[in-house]
Design an enzyme around this catalytic site. Structure first.
Site, mmCIF file in Angstrom:
data_model
loop_
_atom_site.group_PDB
_atom_site.id
_atom_site.type_symbol
_atom_site.label_atom_id
_atom_site.label_comp_id
_atom_site.label_asym_id
_atom_site.label_seq_id
_atom_site.Cartn_x
_atom_site.Cartn_y
_atom_site.Cartn_z
ATOM 1 C CG ASP A 130 40.300 51.767 43.196
ATOM 2 O OD1 ASP A 130 40.204 51.091 42.150
ATOM 3 O OD2 ASP A 130 40.529 51.251 44.300
ATOM 4 C CD1 TRP A 149 38.990 50.010 37.235
ATOM 5 C CD2 TRP A 149 36.831 49.498 37.457
ATOM 6 N NE1 TRP A 149 38.842 49.310 38.416
ATOM 7 C CE2 TRP A 149 37.532 48.984 38.576
ATOM 8 C CE3 TRP A 149 35.455 49.285 37.389
ATOM 9 C CZ2 TRP A 149 36.906 48.279 39.603
ATOM 10 C CZ3 TRP A 149 34.819 48.591 38.413
ATOM 11 C CH2 TRP A 149 35.542 48.105 39.493
ATOM 12 N NE ARG A 170 47.086 44.991 46.868
ATOM 13 C CZ ARG A 170 45.799 44.887 47.124
ATOM 14 N NH1 ARG A 170 45.379 44.464 48.303
ATOM 15 N NH2 ARG A 170 44.903 45.226 46.208
ATOM 16 C CG ASP A 171 52.740 42.737 45.098
ATOM 17 O OD1 ASP A 171 51.572 42.967 45.495
ATOM 18 O OD2 ASP A 171 53.133 41.607 44.746
ATOM 19 C CD GLU A 172 46.780 46.292 43.199
ATOM 20 O OE1 GLU A 172 45.831 46.409 42.419
ATOM 21 O OE2 GLU A 172 46.740 45.578 44.227
ATOM 22 C CD GLU A 197 41.754 45.283 48.116
ATOM 23 O OE1 GLU A 197 41.825 45.131 46.887
ATOM 24 O OE2 GLU A 197 42.676 44.941 48.891
ATOM 25 C CG HIS A 231 41.848 49.435 48.641
ATOM 26 N ND1 HIS A 231 43.055 48.842 48.366
ATOM 27 C CD2 HIS A 231 41.155 49.401 47.487
ATOM 28 C CE1 HIS A 231 43.089 48.450 47.100
ATOM 29 N NE2 HIS A 231 41.944 48.790 46.547
#
Length: 890
Positions: free
Chosen positions: A459, A512, A450-452, A728, A749
């Protein structure tokens, strides 16, 4: 005896990489010997070893370690070094074949200059080219090249090398990688033509968070190229990018990471002066940002054929590749001139029709405009995450043999494999491995479709343990962490949410940001090389120092209670209607837990690196945070005030519980699971620890129960719905196969694939024995399989940095457990036999006499060899039988 897997800085024959201090590693196999008694390293300027640079001599086996040996040599720019190793065992000796590494330009000044086309339209994709003559045949030739955004380098009309997406994805405002190519075999005496075709890529195409932005790092195409040739006559020639080069429009009309590519074959790719040719001009790009490459080559590593052509109810023609992959489709065509063949890529079908709404704004398509000639077609500057390909405009009958799926990821070896008696569990393992391949394309992305497609730090942190078992990711993570440290420095110690940051220059979330400490430690623990700790130590410190600054600014309570955090992302226990994705575990507890954990990891890294003062300081800090957590989040009787699955998991995994209350917390956690109907409720933070904690608190049966659940929510729920990668969300698809949502729903994902680390470490029992006083990298291992009768058998095979380990078990109908173990040459393992009883009268092998009865388990230390151990499982007072190693096996 033979010596294999020779690598320099964890890369096989690295050409032009950033190497300041070479580190050699290798594996010894196929020998009955158990220990290395001596070794010798030779480094030379030539493959015949007549120009010796370094000779260690035959030294004691403890001095030269195959996990990581650093020869004391000073390197010169643009120089190839050959090396080999000799190893002596108790009865055998072997010498490796020579291998090599070659340095880049290092500190040598560039003679070339950055060029850009001398035209106004910055969207026209250029081909740069020039011609030069060689008066004699080349003996050696190298090209040092970088093109922005992406480039394909060709000599005499043929692609150089097998890489794609050079110069790769990194923080271009901080550093720009150049690549080194050996072009000796592609040059000829006489006329030669060099050309470089450019695409937008991450540098100037649409990329970044929230749908991305264009021209973020730069708005013009640029090239620098320097070719060094040594002729057979001994003369040297240099050809550099300068005003003598020309540019012309490329057949690539448009290219974009998110949106795809348009290629017009009618535009001639000839590199001769014509009315389409233009001059070039220099462009001001800071030369100090040019650095030798760190990125592992991205290549077509596998190919598959489509399994079916589907004619959908909507009248579409769709290829089914049978597997979600990252890459593209290569096809053969001889369509008439002007025919537009249009390919669109998606992950799933809905109601039998092609579907791509979950790609959001990413068009993910490829258009080929034919020129009438037969052609084999594939894109240059884009990739897709897909299983299904919708084809429009095809000229003539469609033949499956004309299509090939090209699977593209960083060239990293698969080193681990797991197999069990349950085919659904086997598919889950495969799904996690496919997810890793699909998302380890130069950076560890969250998703490839996708647009990512961003390098989310959370992750990477969550999946690092599984990644290190599945594939040799030492050099891969080294590059990513190098980039992380550079981006972190821009934010004053704050670790960004994504690396490179691109258009999202924010960070500071717990779990993160803790990628800064967790990833280097996991890499060190698995591979046993100090390089990653030395490279990242200041970054690790800076992250914990930042947290401590936030702590001090909010009262100095040794808790982390301020700032934005993603929480237990996508957990199923979220009750906040405003932010349900963050789960039900309070963010201050998650943050404080990671504060304690990361400080402890910095202390351990400092101890390994011999930094005693810092080890003591961060060890004290971690202890202070632990005490504050116990005061704030536990009652006087030991009840945890955060009664969520993830709350208990962090408390237990990160050693936050006082010894006095440990048993209560274990029981309360199991009660929590029981109240949740023995189903997981965890998100990104808690899931990696779920089964690992259960197997290590005496609830191994519950770990298997969660693994083998097939209804929602569970890992096998996705498998039953035909998943070929990790989703995901726990419910990316509904039970009827319909997609649950399209706003944030990737079918590739890898985060929840972190269950695979439990499969290696606990189900099969393979653990690196890395502690403050122990040895990392599987030189010493802890093999502690935790079987359960819900599976008949399970086994893992792992090519560790020390060599091949195997650990497997099976339970027969009579309840007899058989454990089979392989330990590699020059390694040892502490083996834990679960639910076994050591009886003096039952010993039938000397090794077992050295075992210890520790609780319900028997523990013993074994050296290199193959072993079969069997006893009656789950029965008391059962004698343990240890068979001798198979003759001649190691």
């Amino acid at each position: 005896m033979k010596i294999t897997c020779l690598k320099t800085n964890h890369i096989e024959c690295p050409l032009g990489f950033a190497i300041e201090k070479p580190t050699f590693s290798w594996i010894v196999e196929d020998t009955p010997d158990k220990l290395q008694t001596a070794a010798q390293i030779l480094v030379s300027h030539d493959s015949e070893f007549e120009q010796i640079v370094f000779d260690s001599g035959q030294v004691d086996g403890l001095v030269i370690d195959s996990l990581a040996y650093r020869p004391p040599i000073s390197l010169k720019p643009r120089t190839r070094y050959y090396w080999k190793v000799r190893v002596w065992g108790e009865t055998e000796t072997a010498e490796s074949d020579p291998t090599w590494f070659e340095t880049a330009k290092m500190d040598e000044p560039w003679q070339a200059e950055w060029l850009t086309p001398d035209w106004d339209d910055n969207q026209i994709h250029p081909i740069f080219y020039r011609h030069f003559d060689l008066p004699a045949r080349p003996a050696a030739a190298r090209a040092y090249v970088c093109g922005l955004g992406l480039y394909q380098f060709e000599l005499n009309g043929k692609k150089v090398g097998d890489e794609y997406f050079t110069p790769y994805c990194n923080a271009y405002d901080q550093w720009i990688q150049y690549q080194t190519f050996d072009i000796t075999d592609q040059l000829v005496q006489g006329a030669n033509a060099v050309s470089v075709m450019l695409g937008n890529g991450w540098y100037k195409g649409r990329y970044g968070a929230n749908g991305g932005s264009r021209d973020f790092y730069g708005d013009r195409f640029a090239l620098i190229c320097e070719i060094h040739v040594t002729l057979e006559s001994g003369d040297e020639m240099i050809a550099v990018s300068d005003s003598s080069w020309q540019a012309q429009p490329s057949p690539v009309i448009d290219s974009d990471i998110f949106d795809g590519e348009i290629y017009d074959a009618r535009i001639e790719k000839a590199i001769q002066p014509s009315d389409r040719s233009s001059n070039v001009r220099s462009i001001d790009i800071d030369m100090t940002r040019l650095e030798a490459r760190r990125s592992i080559p991205v290549c077509i590593n596998e190919e598959i054929k489509p399994v079916a052509v589907i004619h959908t109810p909507a009248g579409e023609t769709v290829l089914d590749m049978g597997q979600i992959i990252t890459g593209w489709v290569r096809f053969r065509t001889q369509a008439q001139a002007g025919t537009r063949i249009h390919l669109q890529f998606g992950e799933l079908l809905q109601e039998g029709n092609f579907f791509r709404d979950n790609l959001r704004t990413a068009r993910a398509e490829y258009t080929y405009i034919a020129d009438g000639a037969e052609a084999i077609v594939e894109p240059y500057f884009t990739f897709y995450g897909f299983r299904y390909v919708k084809i429009s405009g095809w000229d003539g009958p469609l033949n499956l043999d004309d299509f090939t799926g090209c699977i593209v990821y960083s060239r990293i070896d698969t080193i681990g494999e797991i197999e069990t008696s349950n085919e659904k569990v086997n598919q889950l393992f495969k799904n996690a491995l496919w997810g890793q391949k699909g998302n380890f394309l130069d950076i560890p992305t969250d998703c490839p479709q996708r647009d990512e497609r961003l390098g989310w730090t959370g992750d990477a942190q969550i999946f690092a343990g599984t990644a290190c078992f599945n594939m040799d990711v030492d050099a891969f993570f080294s590059k990513y962490m190098y980039d992380l440290a550079k981006e972190q420095a821009k934010l004053g110690g704050i670790v960004p949410y994504i690396v490179p940051m691109s258009n999202l220059n924010r960070g500071g979330s717990s779990a993160w940001g803790d990628a800064a400490t967790v990833v280097p430690w996991v890499v060190y623990e698995c591979y046993g090389d100090l390089d990653i700790l030395e490279q990242q130590f200041e970054s690790m410190r800076a992250w914990v120092d930042y947290i401590q600054e936030v702590d001090e600014a909010s009262g100095g309570r040794r808790l982390w209670t301020e700032g934005f955090h993603f929480g237990d992302w996508l957990a199923l226990d979220g009750r906040d209607p405003v932010s349900p994705r963050r789960g039900g575990t309070p963010e201050d507890f998650i943050a404080s837990a990671f504060y304690c954990y990361s400080a402890r990891l910095v202390a351990r890294a400092a101890a390994v690196l011999g930094k005693k003062e810092q080890a003591d300081a961060y060890g004290r800090l971690s202890a202070e945070v632990k005490a504050a957590i116990q005061k704030e989040y536990f009652t006087a009787t030991g009840r945890l005030a955060i009664p969520t699955q993830t709350g208990y998991l962090l408390a237990l995994f990160m050693d936050l519980v006082s010894e006095a209350h440990l048993e209560r917390i274990k029981k309360d956690f199991i009660l929590r699971l029981t109240e949740d109907n023995l189903h997981l409720r965890t998100g990104f933070v808690g899931t990696p620890y779920l089964c690992r904690v259960l197997s290590n608190i005496g609830a191994n049966d519950l770990a298997y129960k969660l693994l083998l659940n097939e209804d929602y929510p569970s890992w096998l729920y996705a498998v039953n719905l035909g998943a070929t990668t990790i989703w995901e969300r726990w419910n990316s698809l509904n039970p009827d196969g319909s997609i649950s949502s399209t706003s944030m729903n990737s079918l590739n994902h890898y985060a929840y694939g972190s269950i695979v680390e439990w499969m290696y470490r606990d189900m099969c029992g393979l653990n690196p024995s890395a502690g403050e006083d122990d040895v990392a990298g599987f030189r010493h291992a802890r093999i502690a399989p935790k079987p359960d009768k819900s599976l008949q058998w399970a086994r893992a095979r792992y090519r560790s940095a020390a060599g091949f380990y195997e650990s497997g078990w099976r339970i027969d109908e009579a309840g007899r457990l058989t454990i089979e173990i392989t330990i590699p040459f020059n390694a040892a393992a502490r083996v834990v036999l679960p639910n076994a009883q050591l009886s003096e009268t039952s010993i039938n092998d000397q090794r077992l006499r050295e075992g210890e009865q520790i609780g319900d388990n028997v523990e013993l230390t074994l050296g290199a060899g193959c072993y079969t151990i069997s006893y009656h499982f789950l029965e008391e007072d059962t004698p343990v039988e240890l068979e001798a190693p198979s003759p001649g096996s190691t």
